[in-house]
Motif scaffolding. Structure first.
Motif, PDB file in Angstrom:
ATOM      1  N   ILE A 198       8.865  -0.256 -11.473  1.00  0.00           N
ATOM      2  CA  ILE A 198       9.206  -0.194 -12.896  1.00  0.00           C
ATOM      3  C   ILE A 198      10.183  -1.310 -13.241  1.00  0.00           C
ATOM      4  O   ILE A 198      10.063  -1.964 -14.289  1.00  0.00           O
ATOM      5  CB  ILE A 198       9.752   1.186 -13.260  1.00  0.00           C
ATOM      6  CG1 ILE A 198       8.627   2.217 -13.106  1.00  0.00           C
ATOM      7  CG2 ILE A 198      10.297   1.211 -14.675  1.00  0.00           C
ATOM      8  CD1 ILE A 198       9.048   3.640 -13.259  1.00  0.00           C
ATOM      9  N   ALA A 199      11.131  -1.578 -12.358  1.00  0.00           N
ATOM     10  CA  ALA A 199      12.072  -2.679 -12.589  1.00  0.00           C
ATOM     11  C   ALA A 199      11.332  -4.020 -12.628  1.00  0.00           C
ATOM     12  O   ALA A 199      11.649  -4.890 -13.452  1.00  0.00           O
ATOM     13  CB  ALA A 199      13.147  -2.689 -11.512  1.00  0.00           C
ATOM     14  N   ASN A 200      10.353  -4.199 -11.755  1.00  0.00           N
ATOM     15  CA  ASN A 200       9.561  -5.434 -11.762  1.00  0.00           C
ATOM     16  C   ASN A 200       8.772  -5.567 -13.062  1.00  0.00           C
ATOM     17  O   ASN A 200       8.678  -6.656 -13.627  1.00  0.00           O
ATOM     18  CB  ASN A 200       8.619  -5.484 -10.567  1.00  0.00           C
ATOM     19  CG  ASN A 200       9.335  -5.781  -9.282  1.00  0.00           C
ATOM     20  OD1 ASN A 200      10.446  -6.291  -9.279  1.00  0.00           O
ATOM     21  ND2 ASN A 200       8.711  -5.443  -8.172  1.00  0.00           N
ATOM     22  N   LEU A 201       8.191  -4.477 -13.526  1.00  0.00           N
ATOM     23  CA  LEU A 201       7.435  -4.497 -14.776  1.00  0.00           C
ATOM     24  C   LEU A 201       8.341  -4.874 -15.949  1.00  0.00           C
ATOM     25  O   LEU A 201       7.974  -5.717 -16.776  1.00  0.00           O
ATOM     26  CB  LEU A 201       6.786  -3.134 -15.024  1.00  0.00           C
ATOM     27  CG  LEU A 201       5.970  -3.022 -16.299  1.00  0.00           C
ATOM     28  CD1 LEU A 201       4.652  -3.757 -16.124  1.00  0.00           C
ATOM     29  CD2 LEU A 201       5.722  -1.577 -16.654  1.00  0.00           C
ATOM     30  N   VAL A 202       9.513  -4.278 -16.003  1.00  0.00           N
ATOM     31  CA  VAL A 202      10.459  -4.591 -17.079  1.00  0.00           C
ATOM     32  C   VAL A 202      10.891  -6.057 -16.999  1.00  0.00           C
ATOM     33  O   VAL A 202      11.001  -6.740 -18.018  1.00  0.00           O
ATOM     34  CB  VAL A 202      11.677  -3.641 -17.037  1.00  0.00           C
ATOM     35  CG1 VAL A 202      12.770  -4.103 -17.975  1.00  0.00           C
ATOM     36  CG2 VAL A 202      11.255  -2.224 -17.392  1.00  0.00           C
ATOM     37  N   ALA A 257      17.040   3.101 -15.548  1.00  0.00           N
ATOM     38  CA  ALA A 257      17.822   2.173 -14.722  1.00  0.00           C
ATOM     39  C   ALA A 257      17.518   0.691 -14.992  1.00  0.00           C
ATOM     40  O   ALA A 257      18.458  -0.112 -15.034  1.00  0.00           O
ATOM     41  CB  ALA A 257      17.626   2.497 -13.245  1.00  0.00           C
ATOM     42  N   PRO A 258      16.270   0.277 -15.183  1.00  0.00           N
ATOM     43  CA  PRO A 258      16.040  -1.152 -15.432  1.00  0.00           C
ATOM     44  C   PRO A 258      16.667  -1.646 -16.735  1.00  0.00           C
ATOM     45  O   PRO A 258      16.869  -2.841 -16.905  1.00  0.00           O
ATOM     46  CB  PRO A 258      14.513  -1.271 -15.501  1.00  0.00           C
ATOM     47  CG  PRO A 258      13.997  -0.112 -14.767  1.00  0.00           C
ATOM     48  CD  PRO A 258      15.004   0.978 -14.973  1.00  0.00           C
ATOM     49  N   ASP A 275       0.816  -1.217   0.000  1.00  0.00           N
ATOM     50  CA  ASP A 275       0.000   0.000   0.000  1.00  0.00           C
ATOM     51  C   ASP A 275       0.845   1.261   0.000  1.00  0.00           C
ATOM     52  O   ASP A 275       0.429   2.289  -0.507  1.00  0.00           O
ATOM     53  CB  ASP A 275      -0.923   0.014   1.221  1.00  0.00           C
ATOM     54  CG  ASP A 275      -2.036  -1.017   1.099  1.00  0.00           C
ATOM     55  OD1 ASP A 275      -2.384  -1.368  -0.041  1.00  0.00           O
ATOM     56  OD2 ASP A 275      -2.544  -1.453   2.143  1.00  0.00           O
ATOM     57  N   LYS A 276       2.010   1.205   0.579  1.00  0.00           N
ATOM     58  CA  LYS A 276       2.843   2.395   0.703  1.00  0.00           C
ATOM     59  C   LYS A 276       3.852   2.533  -0.441  1.00  0.00           C
ATOM     60  O   LYS A 276       4.751   3.346  -0.369  1.00  0.00           O
ATOM     61  CB  LYS A 276       3.594   2.369   2.029  1.00  0.00           C
ATOM     62  CG  LYS A 276       2.665   2.410   3.211  1.00  0.00           C
ATOM     63  CD  LYS A 276       3.423   2.357   4.498  1.00  0.00           C
ATOM     64  CE  LYS A 276       2.446   2.350   5.663  1.00  0.00           C
ATOM     65  NZ  LYS A 276       3.122   2.261   6.935  1.00  0.00           N
ATOM     66  N   LEU A 277       3.675   1.757  -1.474  1.00  0.00           N
ATOM     67  CA  LEU A 277       4.611   1.771  -2.594  1.00  0.00           C
ATOM     68  C   LEU A 277       3.955   2.459  -3.787  1.00  0.00           C
ATOM     69  O   LEU A 277       2.879   2.077  -4.221  1.00  0.00           O
ATOM     70  CB  LEU A 277       4.986   0.332  -2.957  1.00  0.00           C
ATOM     71  CG  LEU A 277       6.135   0.124  -3.905  1.00  0.00           C
ATOM     72  CD1 LEU A 277       7.421   0.688  -3.303  1.00  0.00           C
ATOM     73  CD2 LEU A 277       6.311  -1.350  -4.190  1.00  0.00           C
ATOM     74  N   PHE A 278       4.625   3.484  -4.312  1.00  0.00           N
ATOM     75  CA  PHE A 278       4.108   4.186  -5.481  1.00  0.00           C
ATOM     76  C   PHE A 278       4.284   3.310  -6.720  1.00  0.00           C
ATOM     77  O   PHE A 278       5.277   2.605  -6.852  1.00  0.00           O
ATOM     78  CB  PHE A 278       4.824   5.526  -5.685  1.00  0.00           C
ATOM     79  CG  PHE A 278       4.500   6.535  -4.625  1.00  0.00           C
ATOM     80  CD1 PHE A 278       3.247   7.114  -4.569  1.00  0.00           C
ATOM     81  CD2 PHE A 278       5.452   6.905  -3.688  1.00  0.00           C
ATOM     82  CE1 PHE A 278       2.941   8.041  -3.603  1.00  0.00           C
ATOM     83  CE2 PHE A 278       5.154   7.834  -2.717  1.00  0.00           C
ATOM     84  CZ  PHE A 278       3.892   8.408  -2.662  1.00  0.00           C
ATOM     85  N   ILE A 279       3.323   3.421  -7.632  1.00  0.00           N
ATOM     86  CA  ILE A 279       3.343   2.590  -8.828  1.00  0.00           C
ATOM     87  C   ILE A 279       4.529   2.921  -9.735  1.00  0.00           C
ATOM     88  O   ILE A 279       5.082   2.043 -10.384  1.00  0.00           O
ATOM     89  CB  ILE A 279       2.005   2.734  -9.604  1.00  0.00           C
ATOM     90  CG1 ILE A 279       0.841   2.267  -8.727  1.00  0.00           C
ATOM     91  CG2 ILE A 279       2.034   1.975 -10.900  1.00  0.00           C
ATOM     92  CD1 ILE A 279       0.897   0.830  -8.319  1.00  0.00           C
ATOM     93  N   SER A 287      10.197  -8.707 -19.867  1.00  0.00           N
ATOM     94  CA  SER A 287      11.398  -9.276 -20.477  1.00  0.00           C
ATOM     95  C   SER A 287      11.362 -10.794 -20.467  1.00  0.00           C
ATOM     96  O   SER A 287      11.981 -11.443 -21.315  1.00  0.00           O
ATOM     97  CB  SER A 287      12.645  -8.784 -19.753  1.00  0.00           C
ATOM     98  OG  SER A 287      12.788  -7.402 -19.938  1.00  0.00           O
ATOM     99  N   THR A 288      10.657 -11.367 -19.519  1.00  0.00           N
ATOM    100  CA  THR A 288      10.490 -12.815 -19.502  1.00  0.00           C
ATOM    101  C   THR A 288       9.770 -13.276 -20.763  1.00  0.00           C
ATOM    102  O   THR A 288      10.146 -14.264 -21.383  1.00  0.00           O
ATOM    103  CB  THR A 288       9.706 -13.252 -18.253  1.00  0.00           C
ATOM    104  OG1 THR A 288      10.394 -12.788 -17.095  1.00  0.00           O
ATOM    105  CG2 THR A 288       9.553 -14.752 -18.195  1.00  0.00           C
TER     106      THR A 288
END
Length: 158
Positions: free
Chosen positions: A63-67, A155-156, A53-57, A71-72
């Protein structure tokens, strides 16, 4: 070294002219924008929660997780582009002609490989670019966003 750079430059120009490169770019860009829009609340019927909840999208970790996730799926595209870069001239029986010139096998294969890597970086850069565009769409929930510098999206890919 000069031949390696020339072959790399040729491979980059060759791949950037192919329609498949831009189709891959558009697919990743569109999917990243769509996922970003859904996560940011643009689709009210979709109840998607990502992270804590306290993590901005648009935080660096998100963004690294999305990439990483996209990438998978990009492994298939990587395989297709690398195979084409390395196998193309051998499949067309052009290799005897190419290796009669002054270009060495290492320079040729390394240049083709290097060109494919650069083009893949361009294709995969569409993921953070698409997500960044999703943060600019009207109607998203601004409470889920924070001020994210450009480095957050670069960065990602590094």
């Amino acid at each position: 070294m000069r031949m390696l750079l020339e072959v790399t430059s040729y491979a980059i120009r060759f791949r950037m002219k192919r329609i498949s490169t831009w189709v891959y770019f558009a697919v990743f860009f569109g999917l990243a924008t769509l996922v970003g829009a859904i996560v940011l609340g643009l689709v009210p019927s979709a109840n998607v929660r990502v992270g804590a909840d306290k993590l901005f999208i648009n935080s660096p970790i998100m963004i690294a997780n999305l990439v990483t996730i996209f990438s998978t799926f990009g492994i298939f595209i990587t395989t297709a582009m690398m195979w084409r870069a390395i196998q193309q001239d051998f499949a067309d029986n052009m290799s005897p002609l190419i290796f009669t010139t002054r270009v060495s096998r290492l320079a040729y294969m390394g240049g083709r490989f290097g060109g494919a890597v650069v083009v893949l970086l361009v294709v995969f850069s569409s993921i953070p670019l698409g997500f960044g565009c999703a943060t600019l769409l009207p109607g998203i929930d601004q409470k889920l966003l924070t001020d994210a510098p450009l480095w957050t999206y670069v960065a990602p890919m590094v």
